[in-house]
Design a protein around this motif. Sequence first.
Motif, mmCIF file in Angstrom:
data_model
loop_
_atom_site.group_PDB
_atom_site.id
_atom_site.type_symbol
_atom_site.label_atom_id
_atom_site.label_comp_id
_atom_site.label_asym_id
_atom_site.label_seq_id
_atom_site.Cartn_x
_atom_site.Cartn_y
_atom_site.Cartn_z
ATOM 1 N N GLU A 437 71.735 106.321 53.502
ATOM 2 C CA GLU A 437 72.551 106.125 54.701
ATOM 3 C C GLU A 437 72.899 107.484 55.322
ATOM 4 O OE1 GLU A 437 76.538 105.301 53.831
ATOM 5 O OE2 GLU A 437 77.099 105.144 55.933
ATOM 6 N N LYS A 438 73.300 108.421 54.442
ATOM 7 C CA LYS A 438 73.673 109.739 54.962
ATOM 8 C C LYS A 438 72.476 110.427 55.625
ATOM 9 C CE LYS A 438 76.392 112.448 52.403
ATOM 10 N NZ LYS A 438 77.079 113.031 51.220
ATOM 11 N N MET A 439 71.315 110.350 54.970
ATOM 12 C CA MET A 439 70.133 111.015 55.542
ATOM 13 C C MET A 439 69.722 110.377 56.858
ATOM 14 S SD MET A 439 67.471 112.197 52.614
ATOM 15 C CE MET A 439 67.098 110.615 51.957
ATOM 16 N N ILE A 440 69.639 109.045 56.832
ATOM 17 C CA ILE A 440 69.148 108.354 58.038
ATOM 18 C C ILE A 440 70.104 108.583 59.210
ATOM 19 C CG2 ILE A 440 68.675 106.071 59.031
ATOM 20 C CD1 ILE A 440 67.782 105.273 56.121
ATOM 21 N N ASN A 441 71.398 108.407 58.951
ATOM 22 C CA ASN A 441 72.354 108.564 60.055
ATOM 23 C C ASN A 441 72.392 110.002 60.572
ATOM 24 O OD1 ASN A 441 72.896 105.892 59.898
ATOM 25 N ND2 ASN A 441 74.871 106.089 58.881
ATOM 26 N N THR A 442 72.242 110.955 59.675
ATOM 27 C CA THR A 442 72.224 112.357 60.114
ATOM 28 C C THR A 442 71.004 112.616 61.008
ATOM 29 O OG1 THR A 442 73.306 112.987 58.064
ATOM 30 C CG2 THR A 442 72.249 114.755 59.274
ATOM 31 N N LEU A 443 69.857 112.078 60.590
ATOM 32 C CA LEU A 443 68.641 112.290 61.393
ATOM 33 C C LEU A 443 68.718 111.531 62.729
ATOM 34 C CD1 LEU A 443 66.036 112.130 58.480
ATOM 35 C CD2 LEU A 443 66.534 114.140 59.888
ATOM 36 N N LEU A 444 69.332 110.330 62.698
ATOM 37 C CA LEU A 444 69.448 109.568 63.946
ATOM 38 C C LEU A 444 70.456 110.207 64.914
ATOM 39 C CD1 LEU A 444 69.198 105.831 62.785
ATOM 40 C CD2 LEU A 444 67.414 107.311 63.692
ATOM 41 N N ASP A 445 71.522 110.790 64.345
ATOM 42 C CA ASP A 445 72.480 111.528 65.204
ATOM 43 C C ASP A 445 71.759 112.657 65.937
ATOM 44 O OD1 ASP A 445 74.672 110.036 64.590
ATOM 45 O OD2 ASP A 445 75.512 111.424 63.115
ATOM 46 N N ARG A 446 70.882 113.344 65.215
ATOM 47 C CA ARG A 446 70.141 114.443 65.835
ATOM 48 C C ARG A 446 69.164 113.924 66.889
ATOM 49 N NH1 ARG A 446 69.640 119.999 65.198
ATOM 50 N NH2 ARG A 446 71.754 119.605 64.439
ATOM 51 N N LYS A 447 68.536 112.793 66.560
ATOM 52 C CA LYS A 447 67.583 112.199 67.511
ATOM 53 C C LYS A 447 68.313 111.841 68.811
ATOM 54 C CE LYS A 447 64.601 108.072 67.653
ATOM 55 N NZ LYS A 447 63.419 108.595 68.309
ATOM 56 N N ASP A 448 69.499 111.235 68.676
ATOM 57 C CA ASP A 448 70.293 110.875 69.859
ATOM 58 C C ASP A 448 70.706 112.125 70.643
ATOM 59 O OD1 ASP A 448 70.282 108.159 69.752
ATOM 60 O OD2 ASP A 448 72.157 107.970 68.628
ATOM 61 N N ARG A 449 71.113 113.141 69.908
ATOM 62 C CA ARG A 449 71.583 114.358 70.588
ATOM 63 C C ARG A 449 70.478 114.999 71.417
ATOM 64 N NH1 ARG A 449 72.593 120.128 67.851
ATOM 65 N NH2 ARG A 449 70.419 120.265 68.506
ATOM 66 N N ASP A 450 69.252 114.972 70.853
ATOM 67 C CA ASP A 450 68.158 115.695 71.505
ATOM 68 C C ASP A 450 67.312 114.841 72.450
ATOM 69 O OD1 ASP A 450 69.048 117.845 70.100
ATOM 70 O OD2 ASP A 450 67.485 117.793 68.569
ATOM 71 N N ALA A 451 67.570 113.528 72.452
ATOM 72 C CA ALA A 451 66.697 112.646 73.251
ATOM 73 C C ALA A 451 66.896 112.884 74.744
ATOM 74 C CB ALA A 451 67.004 111.187 72.917
ATOM 75 N N PRO A 452 65.792 112.992 75.500
ATOM 76 C CA PRO A 452 65.936 113.065 76.968
ATOM 77 C C PRO A 452 66.446 111.720 77.495
ATOM 78 C CG PRO A 452 63.614 113.012 76.318
ATOM 79 C CD PRO A 452 64.413 113.063 75.051
ATOM 80 N N GLU A 453 67.051 111.724 78.650
ATOM 81 C CA GLU A 453 67.680 110.517 79.223
ATOM 82 C C GLU A 453 66.766 109.298 79.157
ATOM 83 O OE1 GLU A 453 70.533 110.343 81.953
ATOM 84 O OE2 GLU A 453 71.413 111.768 80.558
ATOM 85 N N GLU A 454 65.479 109.498 79.499
ATOM 86 C CA GLU A 454 64.586 108.346 79.620
ATOM 87 C C GLU A 454 64.255 107.716 78.264
ATOM 88 O OE1 GLU A 454 63.960 111.403 80.449
ATOM 89 O OE2 GLU A 454 62.028 112.084 79.685
ATOM 90 N N SER A 455 64.490 108.430 77.168
ATOM 91 C CA SER A 455 64.218 107.801 75.866
ATOM 92 C C SER A 455 65.466 107.773 74.971
ATOM 93 C CB SER A 455 63.045 108.505 75.166
ATOM 94 O OG SER A 455 63.261 109.887 75.130
ATOM 95 N N PHE A 456 66.627 107.778 75.589
ATOM 96 C CA PHE A 456 67.880 107.657 74.844
ATOM 97 C C PHE A 456 68.134 106.158 74.650
ATOM 98 C CE2 PHE A 456 72.619 107.523 74.787
ATOM 99 C CZ PHE A 456 72.788 108.281 73.631
#
Length: 460
Positions: A437-456
């Motif tokens: 859970e910690k790994m996945i959520n940490t990686l998904l938080d980063r994905k959300d932070r870095d995602a451009p608007e069109e793929s958020f």
Amino acid sequence: MLLRHTTKDVAERSALTVNPAKTCQPIGAMYAALGIHGCLPHSHGSQGCCAYHRSTLTRHYKEPVMAATSSFTEGSSVFGGQSNLLQAINNMFTIYEPEVVAVHTTCLSETIGDDIVQIADKANEKGSIPAGKYVIHANTPSYVGSHVTGFSNMTKAMVSYFASPSDDKLRTINIVPGWVEPADMRHIKMLCKDMSVDTIMFPDTSDVLDAPQTGSHEMYPKGGVTVSQLKRIGKSQATIALGETASADAAKELDVKCKVPFEVMELPIGLKATDRFINSLRKVARVEVPESITNSRGKLVDMITDMHQYLHGKRVALWGDPDQLVSLTEFLVDLDMKPVYIFTGTPGKKFLERTEKALQGKVPEAKVRQGANADMFLMHQWIKNEPVDLLIGNTYGKYIARDEDIPFIRHGFPIMDRVGHSYFPTVGYCGAMRFLEKMINTLLDRKDRDAPEESFELTL
Ligand code: SF4
């Protein structure tokens, strides 16, 4: 840029360690000693050592850690610390009334060559050790080994001082849990209970370093292995020692002393390592695996299946204690992640071989370092040259995480800037789910932070 002086160019160093991935032997001895009920750890050295060791444990466990010191002065440094320790033993039993005083040495008393056994005998002759109370000791010079070595030495001392051979065997199985969190120790005991296996765990810091707030200070919280349990470990059917570096010596000592057969296993972190632990318990205690444990395993497998896509191929840097690293490496490889940098400052045999096995030939680019040359500085340099997607290790990694802007999961010892590690297990199937859970959520938080608007995306 706190680590702005870390260069990208790696220069071979043979006589310089920068930010070692380990700490002092006595810290481990102190932590192990706190796993005996009613025990007061005693640091035979200067006040500064004791203050540092206590504060590191206090910062990690967020609990007041009690320990006494021989308070060496210039005089003791020259003439030895015998009179200080004699006085201290008398004071401790008179004022603080522990069941056990667990003495560990420091660099200074080791260099002087103080003989703790002889001093304890003298204290006994003087009547300073009340009947039914004990002084045990472990030699923990910090210029060799690490905090894990100190933990192993004090755990072995529990066997040397308390175990006695007997033909009259009990049904119990000894569990030497290794250096894990109090919550991990509790969870391992719970798994054993669910399997109807009677165990004696030593050391056992659950309900000592994660004791509930009751409104009144308990000098000796209710947890910890008792002296009477330690006196029975020689009567057990077998010993399961978790983690070669922290636990094997105690198990071997018990086999030599009391002929209790033992099995040394990797810490049950992750799917396969937990499977092996459960299977070993099943065989050694001749019991069935209950449905509740099978269900927990199924949930873990389900979670892995659902979220595998976010973990696949992710490059990870890991640092910390050998036993933790080996099991984590195997778990990450089983998730199709790539533990590419693996660092421990703790010396000792078999780590490289064990890590190699955990890598299962699936991460040929992995670099593994151990000992004095395995420092955080070098790991940072490697990361600068070939970055990773995730950092997993103790608090000291936060500088690298910040400078390089890499997601970071705290795991291991010490963790001084977050909470939760001492309360929630990472061992067993449930622990593996928490770690996932910690790994996945940490990686998904980063994905959300870095995602451009069109793929958020709302749904991940
Ligand atoms: S390295 Fe030695 S002298 Fe320094 S704090 Fe640790 S035990 Fe004490």
